[in-house]
Write a protein that holds these residues in place. Structure first.
Motif, PDB file in Angstrom:
ATOM      1  N   GLY A  59      31.646 109.304 -52.468  1.00 30.92           N
ATOM      2  CA  GLY A  59      32.195 110.199 -53.476  1.00 30.92           C
ATOM      3  C   GLY A  59      33.675 110.463 -53.247  1.00 30.92           C
ATOM      4  N   ALA A  60      34.076 110.592 -51.997  1.00 27.56           N
ATOM      5  CA  ALA A  60      35.485 110.829 -51.688  1.00 27.56           C
ATOM      6  C   ALA A  60      36.342 109.637 -52.078  1.00 27.56           C
ATOM      7  CB  ALA A  60      35.649 111.149 -50.208  1.00 27.56           C
ATOM      8  N   ALA A  61      35.881 108.442 -51.787  1.00 28.77           N
ATOM      9  CA  ALA A  61      36.641 107.238 -52.145  1.00 28.77           C
ATOM     10  C   ALA A  61      36.744 107.099 -53.663  1.00 28.77           C
ATOM     11  CB  ALA A  61      35.984 106.010 -51.533  1.00 28.77           C
ATOM     12  N   ARG A  62      35.655 107.319 -54.356  1.00 27.29           N
ATOM     13  CA  ARG A  62      35.667 107.199 -55.816  1.00 27.29           C
ATOM     14  C   ARG A  62      36.564 108.262 -56.451  1.00 27.29           C
ATOM     15  NH1 ARG A  62      30.519 108.634 -58.550  1.00 27.29           N
ATOM     16  NH2 ARG A  62      29.938 108.398 -56.405  1.00 27.29           N
ATOM     17  N   HIS A  63      36.463 109.487 -55.968  1.00 27.18           N
ATOM     18  CA  HIS A  63      37.290 110.574 -56.504  1.00 27.18           C
ATOM     19  C   HIS A  63      38.767 110.317 -56.226  1.00 27.18           C
ATOM     20  CE1 HIS A  63      38.405 114.557 -57.781  1.00 27.18           C
ATOM     21  NE2 HIS A  63      38.920 114.828 -56.600  1.00 27.18           N
ATOM     22  N   ALA A  64      39.085 109.871 -55.032  1.00 24.89           N
ATOM     23  CA  ALA A  64      40.484 109.608 -54.689  1.00 24.89           C
ATOM     24  C   ALA A  64      41.048 108.464 -55.528  1.00 24.89           C
ATOM     25  CB  ALA A  64      40.606 109.287 -53.206  1.00 24.89           C
ATOM     26  N   ALA A  65      40.258 107.440 -55.779  1.00 23.65           N
ATOM     27  CA  ALA A  65      40.735 106.325 -56.610  1.00 23.65           C
ATOM     28  C   ALA A  65      41.001 106.790 -58.039  1.00 23.65           C
ATOM     29  CB  ALA A  65      39.717 105.188 -56.593  1.00 23.65           C
ATOM     30  N   LEU A  91      35.547 115.482 -48.981  1.00 20.51           N
ATOM     31  CA  LEU A  91      34.802 115.504 -47.711  1.00 20.51           C
ATOM     32  C   LEU A  91      34.426 116.925 -47.318  1.00 20.51           C
ATOM     33  CD1 LEU A  91      36.698 112.822 -45.596  1.00 20.51           C
ATOM     34  CD2 LEU A  91      34.507 112.594 -46.765  1.00 20.51           C
ATOM     35  N   ALA A  92      35.275 117.880 -47.636  1.00 21.38           N
ATOM     36  CA  ALA A  92      34.948 119.280 -47.334  1.00 21.38           C
ATOM     37  C   ALA A  92      33.740 119.739 -48.145  1.00 21.38           C
ATOM     38  CB  ALA A  92      36.151 120.173 -47.613  1.00 21.38           C
ATOM     39  N   ARG A 117      45.522  97.794 -60.100  1.00 21.90           N
ATOM     40  CA  ARG A 117      44.303  98.330 -59.490  1.00 21.90           C
ATOM     41  C   ARG A 117      44.654  99.053 -58.202  1.00 21.90           C
ATOM     42  NH1 ARG A 117      39.174  95.051 -59.984  1.00 21.90           N
ATOM     43  NH2 ARG A 117      38.948  95.109 -62.222  1.00 21.90           N
ATOM     44  N   ILE A 118      44.048 100.227 -58.052  1.00 23.66           N
ATOM     45  CA  ILE A 118      44.239 101.024 -56.841  1.00 23.66           C
ATOM     46  C   ILE A 118      42.918 101.032 -56.099  1.00 23.66           C
ATOM     47  CG2 ILE A 118      44.756 103.306 -55.913  1.00 23.66           C
ATOM     48  CD1 ILE A 118      46.468 103.787 -58.405  1.00 23.66           C
ATOM     49  N   ARG A 119      42.952 100.582 -54.848  1.00 25.60           N
ATOM     50  CA  ARG A 119      41.748 100.496 -54.026  1.00 25.60           C
ATOM     51  C   ARG A 119      41.867 101.504 -52.886  1.00 25.60           C
ATOM     52  NH1 ARG A 119      41.763  95.203 -52.368  1.00 25.60           N
ATOM     53  NH2 ARG A 119      40.991  94.713 -54.428  1.00 25.60           N
ATOM     54  N   VAL A 120      40.861 102.366 -52.741  1.00 28.57           N
ATOM     55  CA  VAL A 120      40.851 103.396 -51.699  1.00 28.57           C
ATOM     56  C   VAL A 120      39.691 103.114 -50.761  1.00 28.57           C
ATOM     57  CG1 VAL A 120      40.601 105.857 -51.213  1.00 28.57           C
ATOM     58  CG2 VAL A 120      41.872 105.110 -53.229  1.00 28.57           C
ATOM     59  N   ARG A 121      39.961 103.152 -49.470  1.00 27.05           N
ATOM     60  CA  ARG A 121      38.932 102.923 -48.441  1.00 27.05           C
ATOM     61  C   ARG A 121      38.863 104.165 -47.565  1.00 27.05           C
ATOM     62  NH1 ARG A 121      34.703 100.054 -46.752  1.00 27.05           N
ATOM     63  NH2 ARG A 121      34.482 100.152 -44.513  1.00 27.05           N
ATOM     64  N   VAL A 122      37.642 104.699 -47.364  1.00 29.32           N
ATOM     65  CA  VAL A 122      37.424 105.882 -46.520  1.00 29.32           C
ATOM     66  C   VAL A 122      36.388 105.536 -45.469  1.00 29.32           C
ATOM     67  CG1 VAL A 122      36.696 108.296 -46.486  1.00 29.32           C
ATOM     68  CG2 VAL A 122      37.958 107.430 -48.450  1.00 29.32           C
ATOM     69  N   ASP A 123      36.696 105.775 -44.209  1.00 31.93           N
ATOM     70  CA  ASP A 123      35.774 105.580 -43.082  1.00 31.93           C
ATOM     71  C   ASP A 123      35.627 106.899 -42.345  1.00 31.93           C
ATOM     72  OD1 ASP A 123      35.228 102.753 -43.284  1.00 31.93           O
ATOM     73  OD2 ASP A 123      37.309 102.452 -42.670  1.00 31.93           O
ATOM     74  N   ALA A 124      34.409 107.210 -41.931  1.00 30.37           N
ATOM     75  CA  ALA A 124      34.162 108.460 -41.212  1.00 30.37           C
ATOM     76  C   ALA A 124      33.131 108.243 -40.113  1.00 30.37           C
ATOM     77  CB  ALA A 124      33.671 109.542 -42.172  1.00 30.37           C
ATOM     78  N   ALA A 125      33.237 109.048 -39.077  1.00 27.36           N
ATOM     79  CA  ALA A 125      32.250 109.046 -37.993  1.00 27.36           C
ATOM     80  C   ALA A 125      31.334 110.249 -38.193  1.00 27.36           C
ATOM     81  CB  ALA A 125      32.943 109.132 -36.641  1.00 27.36           C
ATOM     82  N   VAL A 126      30.039 109.981 -38.224  1.00 25.18           N
ATOM     83  CA  VAL A 126      29.052 111.037 -38.453  1.00 25.18           C
ATOM     84  C   VAL A 126      28.337 111.321 -37.140  1.00 25.18           C
ATOM     85  CG1 VAL A 126      26.999 111.671 -39.746  1.00 25.18           C
ATOM     86  CG2 VAL A 126      28.712 110.197 -40.781  1.00 25.18           C
ATOM     87  N   ALA A 127      28.360 112.583 -36.737  1.00 23.26           N
ATOM     88  CA  ALA A 127      27.671 112.975 -35.504  1.00 23.26           C
ATOM     89  C   ALA A 127      26.171 113.063 -35.763  1.00 23.26           C
ATOM     90  CB  ALA A 127      28.198 114.313 -35.018  1.00 23.26           C
ATOM     91  N   LEU A 128      25.394 112.472 -34.882  1.00 28.80           N
ATOM     92  CA  LEU A 128      23.941 112.563 -35.003  1.00 28.80           C
ATOM     93  C   LEU A 128      23.495 113.963 -34.569  1.00 28.80           C
ATOM     94  CD1 LEU A 128      22.962 109.095 -33.564  1.00 28.80           C
ATOM     95  CD2 LEU A 128      22.935 109.825 -35.949  1.00 28.80           C
ATOM     96  N   PRO A 129      22.429 114.481 -35.156  1.00 25.00           N
ATOM     97  CA  PRO A 129      21.998 115.843 -34.817  1.00 25.00           C
ATOM     98  C   PRO A 129      21.524 115.944 -33.364  1.00 25.00           C
ATOM     99  CG  PRO A 129      20.501 114.831 -36.418  1.00 25.00           C
ATOM    100  CD  PRO A 129      21.606 113.880 -36.202  1.00 25.00           C
ATOM    101  N   VAL A 130      21.803 117.075 -32.759  1.00 23.78           N
ATOM    102  CA  VAL A 130      21.364 117.450 -31.412  1.00 23.78           C
ATOM    103  C   VAL A 130      21.961 116.534 -30.335  1.00 23.78           C
ATOM    104  CG1 VAL A 130      19.394 118.225 -30.048  1.00 23.78           C
ATOM    105  CG2 VAL A 130      19.175 118.134 -32.500  1.00 23.78           C
ATOM    106  N   VAL A 131      23.047 115.855 -30.636  1.00 20.65           N
ATOM    107  CA  VAL A 131      23.720 115.021 -29.647  1.00 20.65           C
ATOM    108  C   VAL A 131      24.908 115.822 -29.112  1.00 20.65           C
ATOM    109  CG1 VAL A 131      25.036 112.901 -29.306  1.00 20.65           C
ATOM    110  CG2 VAL A 131      23.001 112.877 -30.745  1.00 20.65           C
ATOM    111  N   PRO A 132      25.096 115.874 -27.788  1.00 20.46           N
ATOM    112  CA  PRO A 132      26.217 116.632 -27.224  1.00 20.46           C
ATOM    113  C   PRO A 132      27.566 116.095 -27.716  1.00 20.46           C
ATOM    114  CG  PRO A 132      24.673 115.995 -25.512  1.00 20.46           C
ATOM    115  CD  PRO A 132      24.232 115.309 -26.756  1.00 20.46           C
ATOM    116  N   ALA A 133      28.537 116.989 -27.772  1.00 22.00           N
ATOM    117  CA  ALA A 133      29.863 116.633 -28.288  1.00 22.00           C
ATOM    118  C   ALA A 133      30.545 115.560 -27.440  1.00 22.00           C
ATOM    119  CB  ALA A 133      30.734 117.881 -28.369  1.00 22.00           C
ATOM    120  N   VAL A 134      30.216 115.505 -26.149  1.00 22.48           N
ATOM    121  CA  VAL A 134      30.823 114.492 -25.275  1.00 22.48           C
ATOM    122  C   VAL A 134      30.421 113.095 -25.739  1.00 22.48           C
ATOM    123  CG1 VAL A 134      30.859 113.609 -22.920  1.00 22.48           C
ATOM    124  CG2 VAL A 134      30.874 116.067 -23.336  1.00 22.48           C
ATOM    125  N   LEU A 135      29.157 112.926 -26.080  1.00 25.09           N
ATOM    126  CA  LEU A 135      28.697 111.616 -26.530  1.00 25.09           C
ATOM    127  C   LEU A 135      29.215 111.294 -27.930  1.00 25.09           C
ATOM    128  CD1 LEU A 135      25.003 111.720 -25.259  1.00 25.09           C
ATOM    129  CD2 LEU A 135      26.961 110.564 -24.233  1.00 25.09           C
TER     130      LEU A 135
END
Length: 161
Positions: A59-65, A91-92, A117-135
């Motif tokens: 949705g963020a990539a589509r909206h930004a484009a 993203l918020a 044509r305007i092409r927008v690429r968005v990459d994000a890292a998603v934290a898995l649930p119950v995984v410590p912040a260090v990992l």
């Protein structure tokens, strides 16, 4: 006809055996249920988090484009600031940390040229649930998701009165 002593014992054994196993089925059900239920619930939570992030990034990539194409159609030459702001707002809305994302865009020719044509690429890292912040910070406890969207700048937007 008299019953033999042996046949009487064999009839009592199953009753005794049944009597001794009273209550163990519920214990086995609870044990196996917990062993199977906990990983299943975690799997559902992890898939839900990744799916939500994938939808948010798309949705963020589509909206930004779209915003960049409208900005370019209105005479804006460089849509970099508009793209970045649109991605952060989108993203918020999905609860994704914009600091853990990377955003890139490119234009075919000049960004403000009609038909480009305007092409927008968005990459994000998603934290898995119950995984410590260090990992999560090491990349072990996170999943990378990405999306790309393309939008064409209107050919008639500037010619309209």
């Amino acid at each position: 006809m008299p019953r033999s002593r042996r046949s009487g014992e064999s009839q009592r054994m199953p009753r005794r055996a049944l009597h001794e196993e009273r209550g163990s089925a519920s214990l086995e059900f609870l044990t196996v249920g917990m062993i199977l239920l906990v990983p299943l619930v975690y799997l559902v939570l992890a898939i839900g988090a990744v799916q939500s992030a994938a939808l948010g990034v798309e949705g963020a990539a589509r909206h930004a484009a779209r915003v960049a194409a409208l900005h370019a159609a209105g005479g804006g030459a460089n849509p970099a600031g508009v793209v970045d702001r649109a991605v952060r707002v989108s993203l918020a809305d999905y609860g994704i940390d914009a600091g853990a994302t990377s955003v890139g865009f490119e234009c075919d020719g000049a960004c403000d040229a009609p038909g480009s044509r305007i092409r927008v690429r968005v990459d994000a890292a998603v934290a898995l649930p119950v995984v410590p912040a260090v990992l999560v910070s090491n990349g072990i406890g996170s999943v990378r998701v990405g999306a790309e969207a393309t939008q064409t700048v209107s050919r008639v937007a500037r010619s309209a009165p």
